[in-house]
Design a protein around this motif. Structure first.
Motif, PDB file in Angstrom:
ATOM      1  N   LYS A  94       9.432  -7.377 -62.270  1.00 48.56           N
ATOM      2  CA  LYS A  94       8.971  -8.736 -61.915  1.00 48.56           C
ATOM      3  C   LYS A  94       7.225  -8.649 -62.521  1.00 48.56           C
ATOM      4  O   LYS A  94       6.526  -7.930 -61.703  1.00 48.56           O
ATOM      5  CB  LYS A  94       9.057  -8.921 -60.517  1.00 48.56           C
ATOM      6  N   ASN A  95       7.175  -9.634 -63.340  1.00 50.81           N
ATOM      7  CA  ASN A  95       5.857  -9.761 -63.548  1.00 50.81           C
ATOM      8  C   ASN A  95       5.520 -11.309 -64.164  1.00 50.81           C
ATOM      9  O   ASN A  95       6.244 -11.561 -65.097  1.00 50.81           O
ATOM     10  CB  ASN A  95       5.313  -9.035 -64.903  1.00 50.81           C
ATOM     11  N   GLU A  96       5.026 -12.182 -63.326  1.00 54.17           N
ATOM     12  CA  GLU A  96       5.215 -13.779 -63.241  1.00 54.17           C
ATOM     13  C   GLU A  96       4.125 -14.116 -64.537  1.00 54.17           C
ATOM     14  O   GLU A  96       4.625 -15.164 -65.292  1.00 54.17           O
ATOM     15  CB  GLU A  96       4.783 -14.222 -62.110  1.00 54.17           C
ATOM     16  N   PRO A 101       8.484  -6.254 -58.118  1.00 56.81           N
ATOM     17  CA  PRO A 101       7.462  -6.103 -58.873  1.00 56.81           C
ATOM     18  C   PRO A 101       7.270  -4.913 -59.696  1.00 56.81           C
ATOM     19  O   PRO A 101       7.916  -3.860 -59.112  1.00 56.81           O
ATOM     20  CB  PRO A 101       6.235  -6.205 -57.902  1.00 56.81           C
ATOM     21  N   LYS A 105       6.518 -13.935 -67.237  1.00 62.89           N
ATOM     22  CA  LYS A 105       7.609 -14.690 -66.990  1.00 62.89           C
ATOM     23  C   LYS A 105       9.009 -13.834 -66.935  1.00 62.89           C
ATOM     24  O   LYS A 105      10.030 -13.977 -67.364  1.00 62.89           O
ATOM     25  CB  LYS A 105       7.942 -15.752 -67.999  1.00 62.89           C
ATOM     26  N   SER A 106       8.776 -12.341 -66.553  1.00 61.07           N
ATOM     27  CA  SER A 106       9.624 -11.558 -66.439  1.00 61.07           C
ATOM     28  C   SER A 106      10.503 -11.544 -65.147  1.00 61.07           C
ATOM     29  O   SER A 106      10.773 -10.499 -64.365  1.00 61.07           O
ATOM     30  CB  SER A 106       9.480  -9.988 -66.851  1.00 61.07           C
ATOM     31  N   ASP A 107      10.570 -12.721 -64.529  1.00 58.06           N
ATOM     32  CA  ASP A 107      11.134 -13.021 -63.036  1.00 58.06           C
ATOM     33  C   ASP A 107      12.369 -13.894 -63.135  1.00 58.06           C
ATOM     34  O   ASP A 107      12.570 -14.384 -62.326  1.00 58.06           O
ATOM     35  CB  ASP A 107       9.891 -13.402 -62.252  1.00 58.06           C
ATOM     36  N   PRO A 112      14.725  -8.283 -61.440  1.00 64.15           N
ATOM     37  CA  PRO A 112      13.508  -9.143 -61.665  1.00 64.15           C
ATOM     38  C   PRO A 112      12.762  -9.620 -60.176  1.00 64.15           C
ATOM     39  O   PRO A 112      12.128 -10.428 -60.361  1.00 64.15           O
ATOM     40  CB  PRO A 112      14.122 -10.137 -62.555  1.00 64.15           C
ATOM     41  N   THR A 113      13.455  -9.154 -59.186  1.00 64.18           N
ATOM     42  CA  THR A 113      13.060  -9.487 -57.851  1.00 64.18           C
ATOM     43  C   THR A 113      11.921  -8.424 -57.051  1.00 64.18           C
ATOM     44  O   THR A 113      11.366  -8.715 -56.371  1.00 64.18           O
ATOM     45  CB  THR A 113      14.145  -9.839 -56.835  1.00 64.18           C
TER      46      THR A 113
END
Length: 432
Positions: free
Chosen positions: A382-384, A196, A387-389, A193-194
């Motif tokens: 990671k996709n803010e 993208p 909320k997949s971060d 999750p770090t």
């Protein structure tokens, strides 16, 4: 004479119908396009969501294993089962060498999911908070891509669905049962999750720490808290032991070397005015070298036993070796890393291939890296907006499923190109 050999070997080295690089580029694009097709992508998401709703802990992955076998059956892919209780090892290709393996772990964590979505875990206290459900979906996606192209495989691809990664050393048990004796190289993927969505990341050499666990029972003589002189206090002994353990890294390890000793468990006593008979402490130790790991293990035992003795108590230290502990340092093979990295650059574009930092986290994939050339890559999720971060092992962990086609295509592209290159090497050697 030298010119004659060049002319003979040139078709083998370059292939036909374009250069090897051009062929790899075409193949990678084709694999990614196939994995992104609407029905293909929908199928991968469906597989992952079924597994996510029914998470199973290490060596209990019976329904997950059954689902995997059903999908392999529908693809007409043969497999070996059970391996290490619930594991599955499938094979695609000629059955001949070289053999390249692709690995996905499949166990969940003892964690209550706090993400409120349609496909959240239906099992209280269990959750896929490390993305292993996604790994299985991507590897099954790769299986579908490879099976459709099985006629072009210049060797064999093994698909390794591994149980018990989360503290159970499932990789150790897979190797122990001999299912991977003919493997010459391996790729493992892990969502992260770090990075993208759309990117991948890794590095050559040491990537994750070697890790061990310890549990120590300190036994003394219990009694009333008003009469401490009539007891042998295990709480006091444990307190001194915990403090002394912290000094191993701060005073005995070279500051330029990485080392961790953490006590995360203290369990003892049932009343405020009673000194207990015994107390348990437990924790983890980590290093980026095998020598460092052995040193930490030796000193942890020595420190706990000595501190217990100083306070008139006895200590028994368990390093859980029956569970495959400690795990070795995870070292990515440099040659295989370079190969997979080039494939990744073709697949997602050079700007989307990152250098992953070394961390003191651990993965039992390290057992494979010690046995044969192997490499672990991470696939960005990671996709803010989604909320997949959130961090791995968080109850809020969430996955951007748009990463699945990249993972599936990357698995397949690395395997196909590995077999192509090593088949060329074999043919070249036989000619020479």
């Amino acid at each position: 004479m030298e010119l004659m050999w060049v002319l003979l070997l040139w078709p083998l080295l370059c292939g036909t119908g374009g250069s090897g690089i051009e062929m790899e580029e075409r193949l990678s694009r084709e694999l990614l396009e196939s994995a992104r097709e609407r029905e293909f992508f929908k199928w991968m998401k469906g597989v992952r969501r079924k597994i996510h709703q029914h998470p199973e802990l290490g060596f209990e992955e019976h329904k997950t294993s059954q689902l995997i076998r059903a999908e392999l059956d529908s693809l007409e892919i043969g497999y070996q089962w059970p391996v290490a209780k619930t594991g599955v090892v499938a094979s695609i290709g000629s059955g001949a060498q070289p053999t390249f393996a692709l690995r996905a772990d499949m166990d969940a964590l003892p964690l209550q999911e706090l993400v409120d979505w349609e496909y959240k875990s239906k099992i209280d206290g269990k959750m896929h908070a490390c993305g292993h459900d996604s790994h299985v979906a991507m590897l099954l996606g790769a299986a579908k891509l490879l099976q459709a192209r099985r006629g072009m495989l210049k060797g064999t691809v093994k698909l390794v669905f591994q149980p018990g990664e989360e503290g159970y050393a499932g990789a150790y048990h897979m190797l122990k049962e001999g299912a991977l004796e003919d493997v010459k190289g391996m790729l493992g993927l892990h969502v992260i999750p770090t990075v993208p969505t759309g990117g991948i990341a890794s590095r050559a050499g040491p990537l994750l720490a070697g890790v061990g666990l310890f549990s120590a029972t300190i036994r003394g003589k219990g009694g009333h808290a008003a009469n401490p002189h009539m007891t042998k206090d295990p709480v006091l002994a444990a307190s001194f032991a915990i403090l002394a353990l912290q000094q191993i890294v701060s005073r005995e390890i070279d500051p330029l070397e990485a080392g961790v000793v953490t006590v995360g468990l203290v369990d003892g006593g049932q009343a405020r005015n009673v000194i207990p008979e015994s107390l348990e402490i437990g924790g983890t130790f980590r290093s980026l070298s095998s020598q460092g790991l052995l040193y930490l293990q030796h000193r942890i035992k020595e420190v706990i036993e000595t501190q217990a003795s100083v306070h008139g108590c006895e200590a028994a230290v368990d390093f859980m070796e029956e569970r495959g502990m400690p795990h070795p340092v995870m070292v990515n093979d440099e040659t295989l890393y370079e190969h997979a990295n080039k494939v990744g650059e073709i697949l997602v574009g050079e700007p989307n291939v990152e250098l992953l930092p070394i961390t003191m986290g651990a993965e039992d994939f390290s057992f494979y890296t010690k046995k044969f050339p192997a490499v672990m890559f991470t696939v960005g999720i990671k996709n803010e907006t989604l909320k997949s971060d959130y961090a791995l092992h968080s109850p809020y962990f969430f996955v951007d499923e748009e990463a699945f086609p990249i993972g599936a295509a990357f698995y397949a592209a690395v395997a196909i190109s590995y077999l192509d290159r090593h088949a060329v090497e074999s043919e070249t050697h036989s000619i020479l």
